[in-house]
Design a protein around this motif. Structure first.
Motif, mmCIF file in Angstrom:
data_model
loop_
_atom_site.group_PDB
_atom_site.id
_atom_site.type_symbol
_atom_site.label_atom_id
_atom_site.label_comp_id
_atom_site.label_asym_id
_atom_site.label_seq_id
_atom_site.Cartn_x
_atom_site.Cartn_y
_atom_site.Cartn_z
ATOM 1 N N ALA A 1 0.637 -1.456 -0.059
ATOM 2 C CA ALA A 1 0.093 -0.103 -0.057
ATOM 3 C C ALA A 1 1.019 1.271 -0.123
ATOM 4 N N LYS A 2 2.059 1.180 0.603
ATOM 5 C CA LYS A 2 2.779 2.281 0.785
ATOM 6 C C LYS A 2 3.595 2.656 -0.530
ATOM 7 N N HIS A 3 3.952 1.532 -1.272
ATOM 8 C CA HIS A 3 4.504 1.605 -2.690
ATOM 9 C C HIS A 3 3.399 2.386 -3.657
ATOM 10 N N ALA A 4 2.112 1.966 -3.485
ATOM 11 C CA ALA A 4 1.027 2.275 -4.189
ATOM 12 C C ALA A 4 0.805 3.885 -4.215
ATOM 13 N N GLU A 5 0.705 4.268 -3.030
ATOM 14 C CA GLU A 5 0.514 5.715 -2.732
ATOM 15 C C GLU A 5 1.493 6.574 -3.209
ATOM 16 N N VAL A 6 2.810 5.777 -3.402
ATOM 17 C CA VAL A 6 3.907 6.825 -4.251
ATOM 18 C C VAL A 6 3.442 7.053 -5.585
ATOM 19 N N VAL A 7 3.380 5.994 -6.243
ATOM 20 C CA VAL A 7 2.783 5.962 -7.640
ATOM 21 C C VAL A 7 1.933 6.674 -8.074
ATOM 22 N N ALA A 8 0.714 6.768 -6.947
ATOM 23 C CA ALA A 8 -0.498 7.667 -7.256
ATOM 24 C C ALA A 8 -0.134 8.918 -7.129
ATOM 25 N N GLU A 9 0.741 9.321 -6.237
ATOM 26 C CA GLU A 9 1.103 10.984 -6.298
ATOM 27 C C GLU A 9 1.883 11.025 -7.731
ATOM 28 N N LEU A 10 2.907 10.265 -7.772
ATOM 29 C CA LEU A 10 3.522 10.393 -9.338
ATOM 30 C C LEU A 10 2.635 10.576 -10.403
ATOM 31 N N PHE A 11 1.734 9.675 -10.518
ATOM 32 C CA PHE A 11 0.646 9.969 -11.569
ATOM 33 C C PHE A 11 0.119 11.268 -11.578
ATOM 34 N N THR A 12 -0.525 11.506 -10.325
ATOM 35 C CA THR A 12 -1.045 12.762 -10.129
ATOM 36 C C THR A 12 -0.316 14.223 -10.514
ATOM 37 N N HIS A 13 0.898 14.268 -10.249
ATOM 38 C CA HIS A 13 1.599 15.309 -10.604
ATOM 39 C C HIS A 13 2.029 15.165 -12.054
ATOM 40 N N ALA A 14 2.171 13.999 -12.623
ATOM 41 C CA ALA A 14 2.453 14.194 -13.948
ATOM 42 C C ALA A 14 1.125 14.320 -14.911
ATOM 43 N N GLY A 15 -0.056 14.476 -14.446
ATOM 44 C CA GLY A 15 -1.347 14.948 -15.018
ATOM 45 C C GLY A 15 -1.693 13.433 -15.754
ATOM 46 N N LEU A 16 -1.442 12.558 -14.925
ATOM 47 C CA LEU A 16 -2.042 11.281 -15.747
ATOM 48 C C LEU A 16 -3.249 10.668 -14.798
ATOM 49 N N GLU A 17 -3.630 9.348 -14.924
ATOM 50 C CA GLU A 17 -4.986 8.780 -14.174
ATOM 51 C C GLU A 17 -4.809 8.778 -12.814
ATOM 52 N N THR A 18 -5.928 9.076 -12.217
ATOM 53 C CA THR A 18 -6.128 8.826 -10.675
ATOM 54 C C THR A 18 -5.822 7.535 -10.483
ATOM 55 N N PHE A 19 -4.516 7.061 -10.042
ATOM 56 C CA PHE A 19 -4.154 5.627 -9.969
ATOM 57 C C PHE A 19 -4.846 4.784 -8.916
ATOM 58 N N GLU B 1 -8.045 -3.293 -11.193
ATOM 59 C CA GLU B 1 -6.874 -3.920 -11.278
ATOM 60 C C GLU B 1 -6.323 -3.894 -12.647
ATOM 61 N N ALA B 2 -7.321 -4.231 -13.664
ATOM 62 C CA ALA B 2 -6.813 -4.222 -15.184
ATOM 63 C C ALA B 2 -6.302 -2.942 -15.585
ATOM 64 N N ALA B 3 -6.882 -1.946 -15.278
ATOM 65 C CA ALA B 3 -6.513 -0.913 -15.675
ATOM 66 C C ALA B 3 -5.204 -0.275 -15.109
ATOM 67 N N LYS B 4 -4.958 -0.390 -13.797
ATOM 68 C CA LYS B 4 -3.575 -0.266 -13.207
ATOM 69 C C LYS B 4 -2.505 -1.062 -13.924
ATOM 70 N N GLN B 5 -2.650 -2.317 -14.316
ATOM 71 C CA GLN B 5 -1.848 -2.976 -15.034
ATOM 72 C C GLN B 5 -1.510 -2.467 -16.256
ATOM 73 N N ARG B 6 -2.556 -2.113 -16.977
ATOM 74 C CA ARG B 6 -2.335 -1.358 -18.321
ATOM 75 C C ARG B 6 -1.434 -0.244 -18.278
ATOM 76 N N SER C 1 -0.627 -5.839 -10.002
ATOM 77 C CA SER C 1 -0.169 -4.369 -9.873
ATOM 78 C C SER C 1 0.722 -4.117 -8.822
ATOM 79 N N ASP C 2 0.673 -4.958 -7.653
ATOM 80 C CA ASP C 2 1.732 -4.789 -6.500
ATOM 81 C C ASP C 2 2.972 -5.071 -6.834
ATOM 82 N N ILE C 3 3.170 -5.863 -7.879
ATOM 83 C CA ILE C 3 4.689 -6.246 -8.433
ATOM 84 C C ILE C 3 4.932 -5.074 -9.388
ATOM 85 N N LEU C 4 4.093 -4.719 -10.245
ATOM 86 C CA LEU C 4 4.358 -3.855 -11.287
ATOM 87 C C LEU C 4 4.619 -2.191 -10.673
#
Length: 511
Positions: A17-35, A40-45, A102-105
């Protein structure tokens, strides 16, 4: 020449969950999807999309939260350590509570963002292994489908080729026990290993299992040689990783002669399990599935019983253990008020202190009784399993050692510490009745009259230690009663800490 400049390689480890929080913030600041809102399928994609390009998401010119900066700094520091002290200084990144592909990716993306994974022609080259840790009963059941989906991803197969086609899997003994009880934990771990061996063989990928064992039987403890020999055929292929924790380190390795003997036992078991992979008979799956399912039901009924968590908090020294400086992590992830948030070490440790040893037997007696009630020949089948299956033999041998250290008279005295005596007495009656069922079932299956009939050395050692341990327990109960009346009395708390340490040292394999 032996260890390099880093002396000993270390692992990275963090909750998924801690890893996912970091990726979610990286996505937000990069103007990408709300991670975090993606399926689960969309996260993998979207993760595979970002992992196909060297373009970074992280920018040094953006102000991220302290959590994100801290987590990224850990990976960046790992890269610096590998650059300065050698590639083998850090080899593994372990994902606690891994439950999805997605936890691994997600971790692969963090490795890319911090220079530990590079992309060339959409093909990855990693400097570190990604190791999912499957902990809960559900995770152990689902790990086969998770790894199968990963292995069917061309990107991940390329990732593995850059890591010598080796995939390490960590298995959690502690949380699976807390989640599903001793029988279901042990059987789920065995099944997961067997199926992983088959899956890895189908995909032609090398498997290395990392056993997250603790000192206590409830956390996978017990004689190491027997534990390795009881592994499924093919799961020990020339290598095995095992954690040694807590007081076990001192007991096994503080003395050079002891250390040599214990290391010899580990090497001998690994060699024997590798060279003679068909040495053991597979457990009766139908029988073990029925035993596990029944034990799981009874165990879950207990830990979800109204007032059970209050009983545990009030009739064990868990609060006092939480204030001891004995571990690298706090007693709970969030609060002591929920079993799922309690860390496994203090959970097991507390039941040891009040002499119930609950994580090593609860649910076993009722499960055996149900099987025999359904078919009287099941007792003979269980007795045959002890003779033919190293897995079942080791499981019951460890239970035998732990139940011999329990004391229901002392355990009942801790009930006086509860604020709601009526509720506490109801729960204690459930516990004591199940203990008697488990004791009788164990001895019937082993076809013995007493605990430790085949381990006279331990029986003699316990006979010498028990009187002193009992005295410490009675003293601890008295001190806990005083502390409940004077919660700010640091002197009493210090004395309680001394009794905790004394009981742990005397009982051994407690943490």
């Amino acid at each position: 020449s032996l260890f390099g400049f880093h002396l000993m390689s270390i692992d990275l480890r963090q909750h998924a969950a801690k890893h996912a929080e970091v990726v979610a913030e990286l996505f937000t600041h990069a103007g990408l999807e709300t991670f975090e809102t993606l399926s689960e399928a969309a996260k993998q994609r979207v993760l595979l999309r970002e992992l196909s390009t060297q373009r970074p998401l992280y920018s040094p010119y953006i102000q991220y939260t302290p959590h994100t900066m801290r987590e990224l700094a850990i990976f960046q520091t790992a890269a610096n350590i590998k650059n300065n002290y050698g590639e083998t200084a850090i080899n593994q990144c372990i994902i606690s509570n891994a439950e999805t592909v997605s936890d691994i990716l997600v971790v692969a993306l963090l490795l890319k963002e911090t220079g530990l994974l590079s992309i060339s022609n959409e093909k990855p080259t990693s400097r570190i292994n990604i190791v999912p840790l499957f902990e809960t009963i559900d995770a152990l059941h689902n790990c086969i489908s998770i790894m199968d989906k990963l292995f069917n991803l061309p990107w991940y197969r390329a990732f593995l080729r850059s890591r010598d086609n080796l995939q390490e899997i960590m298995l959690g003994y502690s949380d699976s026990n807390k989640d599903g009880g001793y029988v279901t934990s042990q059987w789920s771990l065995y099944l997961a290993e067997s199926r992983l061996v088959q899956l890895f063989g189908q995909h032609h990928i090398r498997l290395r299992l990392f056993h997250g064992r603790g000192g206590s039987v409830g956390r996978g403890g017990g004689p190491s040689f027997d534990a390795i020999m009881a592994q499924p055929a093919g799961s020990v292929a020339g290598q095995i990783r095992i954690t040694e924790q807590g007081e076990v380190i001192t007991a096994k390795y503080a003395d050079p002669t002891n250390a040599e003997r214990n290391l010899e036992a580990l090497i001998a078991a690994t060699l024997e399990a590798t060279v003679l992979p068909m040495h053991n008979s597979e457990p009766d799956s139908e029988l073990m599935n029925a035993l596990s399912a029944s034990a799981f039901t009874h165990y879950r009924q207990l830990i979800t019983f109204p007032g059970f968590i209050d009983y545990f908090l009030q009739t064990s020294p868990i609060q006092e253990i939480a204030s001891l400086n004995i571990g690298s992590r706090p007693a709970s992830r969030k609060t002591l008020a929920k079993i799922q948030d309690l860390r496994a070490i203090p959970w097991v440790f507390s039941w040891t202190q009040n002499r119930l040893m609950l994580p090593a037997w609860y649910g076993f007696g009722s499960a055996v009784a149900e099987l025999i009630e359904q078919d009287s020949t099941n007792l003979q089948r269980l007795q045959q399993q002890v003779k033919n299956s190293p897995f079942f033999q080791t499981m019951l041998s460890n239970m035998d050692q732990v139940m011999a250290k329990a004391d229901l008279t002392i355990a009942e005295a801790y009930v006086d510490l509860a604020s709601d005596q009526q509720a506490a007495r109801t729960i204690y009656t459930m516990l004591s009745e199940e203990f008697e069922r488990s004791r009788q079932a164990l001895l019937n299956i082993l076809q013995r009259q007493h605990y430790l009939s085949d381990n006279r050395t331990l029986a003699r050692s316990l006979a010498l230690r028990i009187p002193y341990l009992n005295a410490l327990n009675w003293l601890q109960i008295h001190l806990l009663q005083q502390l409940r009346q004077q919660p700010d009395n640091s002197e009493i708390l210090q004395l309680i800490h001394l009794t905790i340490n004394g009981i742990a040292q005397g009982l051994r394999n407690t943490g």
